[in-house]
Design a protein around this motif. Structure first.
Motif, PDB file in Angstrom:
ATOM      1  N   LEU A  44       3.999  -3.560  14.967  1.00  0.00           N
ATOM      2  CA  LEU A  44       4.122  -2.151  14.609  1.00  0.00           C
ATOM      3  C   LEU A  44       5.291  -1.456  15.308  1.00  0.00           C
ATOM      4  N   SER A  45       5.933  -2.153  16.256  1.00  0.00           N
ATOM      5  CA  SER A  45       7.046  -1.513  16.956  1.00  0.00           C
ATOM      6  C   SER A  45       8.192  -1.191  16.008  1.00  0.00           C
ATOM      7  N   ILE A  46       8.272  -1.915  14.895  1.00  0.00           N
ATOM      8  CA  ILE A  46       9.335  -1.650  13.932  1.00  0.00           C
ATOM      9  C   ILE A  46       9.177  -0.282  13.278  1.00  0.00           C
ATOM     10  N   LEU A  47       7.973   0.286  13.371  1.00  0.00           N
ATOM     11  CA  LEU A  47       7.706   1.584  12.760  1.00  0.00           C
ATOM     12  C   LEU A  47       8.018   2.750  13.687  1.00  0.00           C
ATOM     13  N   VAL A  48       8.310   2.473  14.950  1.00  0.00           N
ATOM     14  CA  VAL A  48       8.616   3.549  15.890  1.00  0.00           C
ATOM     15  C   VAL A  48       9.936   4.201  15.499  1.00  0.00           C
ATOM     16  N   ARG A  49       9.946   5.493  15.431  1.00  0.00           N
ATOM     17  CA  ARG A  49      11.161   6.215  15.051  1.00  0.00           C
ATOM     18  C   ARG A  49      12.249   6.045  16.105  1.00  0.00           C
ATOM     19  N   GLN A  50      13.463   5.787  15.638  1.00  0.00           N
ATOM     20  CA  GLN A  50      14.613   5.585  16.511  1.00  0.00           C
ATOM     21  C   GLN A  50      15.483   6.839  16.532  1.00  0.00           C
ATOM     22  N   PRO A  51      16.131   7.126  17.673  1.00  0.00           N
ATOM     23  CA  PRO A  51      16.992   8.317  17.739  1.00  0.00           C
ATOM     24  C   PRO A  51      18.095   8.260  16.681  1.00  0.00           C
ATOM     25  N   LYS A  52      18.327   9.372  16.034  1.00  0.00           N
ATOM     26  CA  LYS A  52      19.325   9.378  14.966  1.00  0.00           C
ATOM     27  C   LYS A  52      20.708   9.004  15.488  1.00  0.00           C
ATOM     28  N   GLU A  53      20.997   9.341  16.760  1.00  0.00           N
ATOM     29  CA  GLU A  53      22.288   8.965  17.329  1.00  0.00           C
ATOM     30  C   GLU A  53      22.459   7.453  17.326  1.00  0.00           C
ATOM     31  N   ASP A  54      21.389   6.731  17.647  1.00  0.00           N
ATOM     32  CA  ASP A  54      21.455   5.269  17.643  1.00  0.00           C
ATOM     33  C   ASP A  54      21.618   4.733  16.221  1.00  0.00           C
ATOM     34  N   ILE A  56       2.273   8.694   8.533  1.00  0.00           N
ATOM     35  CA  ILE A  56       1.659   8.836   9.855  1.00  0.00           C
ATOM     36  C   ILE A  56       0.246   8.248   9.847  1.00  0.00           C
ATOM     37  N   LEU A  57      -0.517   8.560   8.807  1.00  0.00           N
ATOM     38  CA  LEU A  57      -1.888   8.064   8.696  1.00  0.00           C
ATOM     39  C   LEU A  57      -1.925   6.552   8.489  1.00  0.00           C
ATOM     40  N   ALA A  58      -1.026   6.038   7.666  1.00  0.00           N
ATOM     41  CA  ALA A  58      -1.026   4.606   7.356  1.00  0.00           C
ATOM     42  C   ALA A  58      -0.681   3.758   8.568  1.00  0.00           C
ATOM     43  N   THR A  59       0.017   4.349   9.547  1.00  0.00           N
ATOM     44  CA  THR A  59       0.416   3.589  10.737  1.00  0.00           C
ATOM     45  C   THR A  59      -0.387   3.987  11.967  1.00  0.00           C
ATOM     46  N   ASN A  60      -1.489   4.718  11.746  1.00  0.00           N
ATOM     47  CA  ASN A  60      -2.332   5.162  12.859  1.00  0.00           C
ATOM     48  C   ASN A  60      -1.524   5.910  13.922  1.00  0.00           C
ATOM     49  N   GLY A  61      -0.567   6.687  13.479  1.00  0.00           N
ATOM     50  CA  GLY A  61       0.181   7.525  14.390  1.00  0.00           C
ATOM     51  C   GLY A  61       1.369   6.857  15.056  1.00  0.00           C
ATOM     52  N   VAL A  62       1.655   5.590  14.712  1.00  0.00           N
ATOM     53  CA  VAL A  62       2.854   4.950  15.288  1.00  0.00           C
ATOM     54  C   VAL A  62       4.089   5.721  14.816  1.00  0.00           C
ATOM     55  N   ILE A  63       4.130   6.043  13.527  1.00  0.00           N
ATOM     56  CA  ILE A  63       5.139   6.967  13.039  1.00  0.00           C
ATOM     57  C   ILE A  63       4.652   8.368  13.356  1.00  0.00           C
ATOM     58  N   THR A  64       5.464   9.140  14.037  1.00  0.00           N
ATOM     59  CA  THR A  64       5.075  10.475  14.498  1.00  0.00           C
ATOM     60  C   THR A  64       5.693  11.552  13.615  1.00  0.00           C
ATOM     61  N   GLN A  65       5.126  12.740  13.709  1.00  0.00           N
ATOM     62  CA  GLN A  65       5.594  13.873  12.918  1.00  0.00           C
ATOM     63  C   GLN A  65       6.708  14.608  13.659  1.00  0.00           C
ATOM     64  N   ASN A  66       7.601  15.228  12.917  1.00  0.00           N
ATOM     65  CA  ASN A  66       8.614  16.095  13.515  1.00  0.00           C
ATOM     66  C   ASN A  66       7.955  17.301  14.154  1.00  0.00           C
ATOM     67  N   CYS A  88       0.848  -1.195   0.000  1.00  0.00           N
ATOM     68  CA  CYS A  88       0.000   0.000   0.000  1.00  0.00           C
ATOM     69  C   CYS A  88       0.883   1.245   0.000  1.00  0.00           C
ATOM     70  N   ASP A  89       2.114   1.059  -0.496  1.00  0.00           N
ATOM     71  CA  ASP A  89       3.101   2.118  -0.543  1.00  0.00           C
ATOM     72  C   ASP A  89       3.418   2.647   0.833  1.00  0.00           C
ATOM     73  N   ASN A  90       3.229   1.819   1.851  1.00  0.00           N
ATOM     74  CA  ASN A  90       3.696   2.127   3.188  1.00  0.00           C
ATOM     75  C   ASN A  90       5.110   1.596   3.277  1.00  0.00           C
ATOM     76  N   ASP A  91       6.061   2.452   3.560  1.00  0.00           N
ATOM     77  CA  ASP A  91       7.446   2.194   3.208  1.00  0.00           C
ATOM     78  C   ASP A  91       8.110   1.053   3.968  1.00  0.00           C
ATOM     79  N   LEU A  92       7.599   0.690   5.126  1.00  0.00           N
ATOM     80  CA  LEU A  92       8.173  -0.460   5.814  1.00  0.00           C
ATOM     81  C   LEU A  92       7.299  -1.692   5.680  1.00  0.00           C
TER      82      LEU A  92
END
Length: 446
Positions: A154-164, A433-443, A17-21
């Motif tokens: 869906l935990s794989i979609l959670v944004r990770q700190p860029k330092e990590d 953000i919409l495709a993951t029901n907010g699991v991926i968050t906005q900057n 569905c063109d959801n990138d992950l």
């Protein structure tokens, strides 16, 4: 002959569905059914073509080199939530996000399943490059290191700190690429050992690890000639497809649509040349002024000006390859300037080494028709400023400027206004953000 990524549709990694992950290869590309991973690796190269145009535009139009003149694209030149609008996202941010994750999924497949060591090393280079671009553009992002990520977790979609991401993915992948590659790929536009080392040095610069950067970048400068990489004697040739100073480039062909569906990824050339009504006269007068100041202080006319910009028509003319123009991601001048910067930060706290550091720029300055900078900057701070000015003019219209300003913490000083750090990065596409029901968050700020 130009190396072209002719990737058939059946070899591309298709999204549900063109959801990138939320991606999986079609049945015929399942690891158990593959014994040749060359086409999958080629797909990872191909997806970079969909990133070229937005990467170039963000690097120069967000900064003080180029301007947008048509709404809503003028929000590229302002620093507020307007940048998150639909037109802007569709043109710039979605192609970066989606194509880089597709590239990553391709590389994961190769890394997990290929038995060819050089393919794995190439894939690690491309995965590191893709995540590096993602964190530069978006900051924290989701991390997927699997060829077949779970569609239910869906935990794989959670944004990770860029330092990590830098510490756990980008740096280790580049180190593995250095260990596993030779420089045989330079002539064909493939990943190479020297390209991996150059990117590791650049990554260290973005992390503030100047000692590590000096080691890696110094090795590139030392070994460049042996690898067949030399400064072009004529600045007009620095971004041609056959330039002798290319370390890594995304290869383009007008006969192959880019990964965003355009007829050619070289649409980035059109943006600088004023071929789009959204920016028909894109030249920022501040870039003209910077070239003029360089000439006035340099003892001659900065030859790069007439080869980079057309002041009368207010356009950029650096690229002459049209729809066949490759996008030069890394070249020797970039590395030399970064190396000088790293040395200044690590060995020049009292200004004692200023002359030796600035002398490293002599070849770049001579080619530009200018005098040496030796003796013009004595303190560490003054050398830092001199190198930054040189980077701006040497690399103008190559997609570096904005990311350099953010990296060096000079956005406000150079842009002449106070910019909220929220807007140092760009908005995550709302579709994700919409495709993951907010699991991926906005900057923040968008």
């Amino acid at each position: 002959m130009k190396f072209i990524y002719l990737v058939l549709v059946s070899t591309l990694l298709i999204t549900a569905c063109d959801n990138d992950l939320d991606q999986s290869p079609p049945l015929e590309l399942e690891a158990s059914k593959l014994d040749q991973f060359g086409p999958v690796l080629n797909a990872a190269y191909y997806y970079q073509t969909g990133v070229v145009m937005p990467q170039a535009v963000m690097g120069d139009f967000r900064a003080d080199n180029m301007l947008m003149i048509e709404n809503p694209f003028t929000s590229m030149d302002t620093y507020n939530s307007d940048l998150g609008g639909g037109d802007m996202t569709g043109a710039f941010f979605s192609p970066v996000y989606s194509n880089l994750y597709k590239a990553i999924l391709s590389t994961n497949n190769v890394i997990e399943n290929s038995l060819v060591a050089t393919e794995v090393a190439e894939a690690k280079f491309l995965r590191a490059l893709s995540y590096f671009k993602l964190v530069l553009v978006f900051g924290d992002v989701p991390v997927n290191l699997s060829a077949s990520p779970s569609t239910s977790d869906l935990s794989i979609l959670v944004r990770q700190p860029k330092e990590d991401i830098y510490n756990n993915v980008i740096i280790p992948d580049l180190q593995d690429a250095i260990a596993g590659l030779t420089n045989s790929g330079l002539a064909t536009g493939r990943a190479s050992q020297i390209a991996a080392r150059a990117y590791l040095g650049k990554v260290y610069m973005h992390r503030g690890n100047y000692a590590g950067a000096a080691t890696e970048l110094g090795a590139v400068v030392t070994n460049a000639t042996a690898a067949g990489i030399t400064l072009e004697p004529n600045f007009a040739d620095v971004v041609t497809d056959t330039s002798s100073e290319i370390i890594f480039a995304t290869k383009i062909s007008s006969s192959v649509a880019n990964a965003s569906g355009s007829s050619s990824a070289s649409t980035f050339v059109g943006w600088f040349a004023g071929a789009d009504t959204k920016s028909s006269t894109p030249l920022d007068p501040r870039l003209t002024a910077a070239f003029d100041a360089s000439s006035a202080a340099g003892g001659g006319t900065d030859l790069r000006k007439a080869l980079t910009i057309d002041v009368a028509n207010k356009t950029g003319i650096k690229y002459t390859g049209g729809l066949e123009q490759d996008f030069i991601e890394m070249r020797l001048s970039d590395v030399i300037l970064l190396y000088a910067e790293a040395l200044n930060e690590t060995t020049n706290a009292t200004g004692v080494q200023s002359a030796a550091i600035l002398a490293r720029l002599d070849a770049i300055r001579t080619r530009a028709g200018l005098n040496s900078l030796v003796g013009t900057a004595l303190t560490q701070a003054d050398v830092r400023t001199a190198i930054a000015k040189e980077r701006r003019l040497e690399l103008a219209l190559e997609g570096h400027r904005w990311f350099d300003l953010v990296r060096t913490g000079t956005v406000d000083a150079e842009m002449g206004l106070t910019v909220n750090p929220n807007y140092y990065v760009f908005p995550i596409p709302n579709s994700e953000i919409l495709a993951t029901n907010g699991v991926i968050t906005q900057n923040a700020g968008y």
